[in-house]
Write a protein that holds these residues in place. Structure first.
Motif, PDB file in Angstrom:
ATOM      1  N   ILE A 101     -45.194 -55.634   9.597  1.00 28.90           N
ATOM      2  CA  ILE A 101     -44.703 -54.788  10.963  1.00 28.90           C
ATOM      3  C   ILE A 101     -43.528 -53.988  10.262  1.00 28.90           C
ATOM      4  CG2 ILE A 101     -43.985 -54.750  13.261  1.00 28.90           C
ATOM      5  CD1 ILE A 101     -45.573 -57.571  13.675  1.00 28.90           C
ATOM      6  N   ARG A 102     -43.602 -52.702  10.567  1.00 23.24           N
ATOM      7  CA  ARG A 102     -42.721 -51.646  10.384  1.00 23.24           C
ATOM      8  C   ARG A 102     -41.891 -51.527  11.567  1.00 23.24           C
ATOM      9  NH1 ARG A 102     -44.280 -45.788   8.464  1.00 23.24           N
ATOM     10  NH2 ARG A 102     -44.734 -45.458  10.473  1.00 23.24           N
ATOM     11  N   THR A 103     -40.481 -51.456  11.243  1.00 27.07           N
ATOM     12  CA  THR A 103     -39.516 -51.351  12.643  1.00 27.07           C
ATOM     13  C   THR A 103     -39.566 -49.904  12.949  1.00 27.07           C
ATOM     14  OG1 THR A 103     -37.497 -51.248  11.459  1.00 27.07           O
ATOM     15  CG2 THR A 103     -38.085 -53.352  12.183  1.00 27.07           C
ATOM     16  N   LEU A 104     -39.098 -49.447  14.106  1.00 26.39           N
ATOM     17  CA  LEU A 104     -39.437 -48.386  14.566  1.00 26.39           C
ATOM     18  C   LEU A 104     -39.204 -46.980  13.790  1.00 26.39           C
ATOM     19  CD1 LEU A 104     -40.083 -46.954  17.341  1.00 26.39           C
ATOM     20  CD2 LEU A 104     -37.771 -46.973  18.099  1.00 26.39           C
ATOM     21  N   ASP A 105     -40.021 -46.221  13.566  1.00 28.33           N
ATOM     22  CA  ASP A 105     -40.128 -45.263  12.728  1.00 28.33           C
ATOM     23  C   ASP A 105     -40.228 -43.721  13.659  1.00 28.33           C
ATOM     24  OD1 ASP A 105     -40.133 -42.855  10.921  1.00 28.33           O
ATOM     25  OD2 ASP A 105     -41.613 -43.921   9.774  1.00 28.33           O
ATOM     26  N   ILE A 106     -39.262 -43.420  14.398  1.00 27.14           N
ATOM     27  CA  ILE A 106     -39.514 -42.078  15.324  1.00 27.14           C
ATOM     28  C   ILE A 106     -38.535 -41.103  14.832  1.00 27.14           C
ATOM     29  CG2 ILE A 106     -40.111 -43.381  17.512  1.00 27.14           C
ATOM     30  CD1 ILE A 106     -37.271 -42.951  18.214  1.00 27.14           C
ATOM     31  N   ILE A 129     -38.751 -52.762   2.054  1.00 24.58           N
ATOM     32  CA  ILE A 129     -38.762 -51.686   2.646  1.00 24.58           C
ATOM     33  C   ILE A 129     -39.835 -50.562   2.310  1.00 24.58           C
ATOM     34  CG2 ILE A 129     -35.967 -51.639   2.290  1.00 24.58           C
ATOM     35  CD1 ILE A 129     -36.435 -50.131  -0.230  1.00 24.58           C
ATOM     36  N   MET A 130     -39.884 -49.456   3.084  1.00 24.60           N
ATOM     37  CA  MET A 130     -40.760 -48.722   2.545  1.00 24.60           C
ATOM     38  C   MET A 130     -40.040 -47.767   1.428  1.00 24.60           C
ATOM     39  SD  MET A 130     -43.448 -47.447   5.644  1.00 24.60           S
ATOM     40  CE  MET A 130     -43.895 -46.317   4.349  1.00 24.60           C
ATOM     41  N   VAL A 131     -40.498 -47.605   0.257  1.00 24.97           N
ATOM     42  CA  VAL A 131     -40.002 -46.512  -0.593  1.00 24.97           C
ATOM     43  C   VAL A 131     -40.711 -45.317  -0.322  1.00 24.97           C
ATOM     44  CG1 VAL A 131     -39.622 -46.145  -2.842  1.00 24.97           C
ATOM     45  CG2 VAL A 131     -39.857 -48.352  -2.250  1.00 24.97           C
ATOM     46  N   GLU A 132     -39.951 -44.366   0.386  1.00 26.30           N
ATOM     47  CA  GLU A 132     -40.558 -43.091   0.749  1.00 26.30           C
ATOM     48  C   GLU A 132     -39.659 -41.826   0.636  1.00 26.30           C
ATOM     49  OE1 GLU A 132     -42.021 -43.333   4.740  1.00 26.30           O
ATOM     50  OE2 GLU A 132     -40.312 -44.441   5.504  1.00 26.30           O
ATOM     51  N   THR A 133     -38.200 -42.236   0.331  1.00 25.53           N
ATOM     52  CA  THR A 133     -37.338 -41.104  -0.044  1.00 25.53           C
ATOM     53  C   THR A 133     -37.167 -40.934  -1.610  1.00 25.53           C
ATOM     54  OG1 THR A 133     -35.526 -42.504   0.055  1.00 25.53           O
ATOM     55  CG2 THR A 133     -36.278 -41.711   2.119  1.00 25.53           C
ATOM     56  N   ASN A 161     -46.924 -40.522   1.850  1.00 23.67           N
ATOM     57  CA  ASN A 161     -46.889 -39.542   2.792  1.00 23.67           C
ATOM     58  C   ASN A 161     -45.492 -38.888   2.801  1.00 23.67           C
ATOM     59  OD1 ASN A 161     -49.539 -40.513   3.399  1.00 23.67           O
ATOM     60  ND2 ASN A 161     -49.121 -41.192   5.343  1.00 23.67           N
ATOM     61  N   ASP A 162     -44.556 -39.649   3.068  1.00 23.08           N
ATOM     62  CA  ASP A 162     -43.297 -39.010   2.987  1.00 23.08           C
ATOM     63  C   ASP A 162     -42.864 -38.879   1.720  1.00 23.08           C
ATOM     64  OD1 ASP A 162     -42.387 -38.617   5.729  1.00 23.08           O
ATOM     65  OD2 ASP A 162     -42.569 -40.552   6.030  1.00 23.08           O
ATOM     66  N   LEU A 163     -42.994 -39.834   0.578  1.00 17.13           N
ATOM     67  CA  LEU A 163     -42.520 -39.709  -0.740  1.00 17.13           C
ATOM     68  C   LEU A 163     -43.000 -38.350  -1.162  1.00 17.13           C
ATOM     69  CD1 LEU A 163     -40.815 -41.012  -2.850  1.00 17.13           C
ATOM     70  CD2 LEU A 163     -42.998 -42.035  -3.911  1.00 17.13           C
ATOM     71  N   ASP A 196     -42.657 -29.645   3.714  1.00 13.80           N
ATOM     72  CA  ASP A 196     -42.957 -30.174   4.817  1.00 13.80           C
ATOM     73  C   ASP A 196     -44.447 -30.970   4.855  1.00 13.80           C
ATOM     74  OD1 ASP A 196     -43.671 -30.500   7.633  1.00 13.80           O
ATOM     75  OD2 ASP A 196     -42.402 -28.882   8.287  1.00 13.80           O
ATOM     76  N   ARG A 197     -44.761 -32.072   5.447  1.00 13.23           N
ATOM     77  CA  ARG A 197     -46.040 -32.586   5.178  1.00 13.23           C
ATOM     78  C   ARG A 197     -46.790 -32.188   6.302  1.00 13.23           C
ATOM     79  NH1 ARG A 197     -44.951 -39.079   6.943  1.00 13.23           N
ATOM     80  NH2 ARG A 197     -47.019 -38.975   7.848  1.00 13.23           N
ATOM     81  N   GLY A 198     -46.436 -31.234   7.126  1.00 10.42           N
ATOM     82  CA  GLY A 198     -47.469 -30.727   8.035  1.00 10.42           C
ATOM     83  C   GLY A 198     -47.327 -29.281   7.940  1.00 10.42           C
TER      84      GLY A 198
HETATM   85 MG    MG Z   1     -43.408 -42.523   6.250  1.00  8.47          MG
END
Ligand code: MG
Ligand code: PEP
Length: 325
Positions: free
Chosen positions: A83-88, A181-185, A207-209, A217-219
């Motif tokens: 479960i990933r803690t809040l990612d807003i 951890i998410m490794v995404e940076t 997606n972020d990495l 920008d991913r979008g």
């Molecule tokens: Mg991400």
């Protein structure tokens, strides 16, 4: 084709040379576990908890969160539930949180940065809810968008603090709950050897990495031609993270879109990825692909792929490999 994939229900996810990997699902709402079970997911590799916070006018209470996390843990019946803690912040806005739009949302006040700044009203209640729910299944806590060691140390210290609180009240939780951890940076990837000593697992967020490695920008459609996990820089980063995790003996998973990409799967197997997390409907096809490969035979393919300088050459090579395998 659906019938053909159904034969993979109940089968182990093991390569031809005997390497077992975990094939798990990404979910956004507790109800999504039904699909995970339907498609024979071996657990949940990413529960994006921000969806519990979205489309409503106030924050979910600790109690509401506890019920949601518990529901997933119970439904998965002892299988791992990350479960990933809040990612807003970034592309995910929540009006009632009092967030002002950053000039560069993806480089701004979001995810763990936001949570560590809002410990009392946001992070502590979520961590308590997660710990309480962990008494009902195999919950693991995952921290998003980590860039420096201090962040994970602070998050871990908060978990310890919440455990003490629960101990004092005699409330049950999983004592040895895992924290990853998410490794995404780019920073987390470059420091993966150090992070591997601090946490119980990694999950690579491609997606972020990809966005943060390529500075794209991913979008944004205008620069989407640069956005590919098959870019050699992104692939080097992924390979490095897997190597660092493996060296330290921790589990390394992937929960970005790339985990279910048929072109990526042979490379990820060759690099030694332990866990693949994807939308439930992609699981059976991934199991079909994984069980058809030998990781030993893939080493040569991966070495060759990594020798190219451009995304296009890597893509063409992998497409050609897949068409003849
Ligand atoms: Mg991400
Ligand atoms: C990722 O960044 O790869 C990821 C899985 O998280 P999200 O898509 O929610 O940012």
């Amino acid at each position: 084709e659906k019938k053909e994939l159904e034969q993979y229900i109940g089968k182990p996810t093991i390569t031809k040379d005997g390497v077992t990997v975990e094939l798990v699902a990404n979910i956004g709402k507790p109800e999504d576990v039904e699909k995970v079970l339907q498609y024979d997911g071996e657990g949940v590799g990413l529960f994006r908890t921000e969806f519990l916070f979205m489309d409503r006018s106030a924050m979910p209470t600790e109690e509401e969160q506890f019920e949601a996390y518990k529901k997933v843990a119970v439904a998965m019946n002892g299988k791992p539930v990350i479960i990933r803690t809040l990612d807003i912040g970034g592309d995910k806005e929540i009006p009632y949180m009092g967030l002002v739009k950053d000039e560069n949302p993806f480089l701004g006040y979001r995810a763990i940065r936001f949570c560590l700044d809002r410990k009392e009203d946001v992070y502590k209640p979520q961590l308590r809810a997660l710990l309480r729910a962990s008494a009902f299944g195999n919950i693991k806590i995952m921290v998003p968008l980590v860039t420096c060691i201090e962040e994970i140390r602070e998050a871990k210290a908060l978990v310890e603090e919440m455990k003490k609180e629960l101990d004092e009240k005699g409330i049950a939780y999983k004592k040895d709950i895992q924290i990853g951890i998410m490794v995404e940076t780019a920073a987390a990837s470059l420091m993966a050897d150090v992070f591997a000593k601090e946490v119980d697992f990694f999950s690579i967020g491609t997606n972020d990495l990809t966005q943060y490695t390529m500075s794209v920008d991913r979008g944004n459609d205008k620069v989407s031609y640069l956005y590919s996990p098959l870019n050699p820089a992104v692939l080097r980063s992924i390979r490095h993270v897997i190597e660092c995790g493996r060296k330290e003996g921790i589990m390394v998973g992937m929960c970005g879109e790339a985990a279910s990409d048929p072109l990526m799967i042979p490379l990820l197997l060759a690099f030694g990825l332990n866990e693949f997390s994807m939308s439930a409907s992609a699981i059976l096809n991934a199991r079909k692909l994984i069980t058809g490969y030998s990781t030993k035979e893939l080493q040569e393919i991966a070495d060759k792929a990594m020798s190219f300088a451009t995304t296009k050459e890597i893509e063409d090579y992998l497409k050609e490999f897949i068409s003849r395998s």
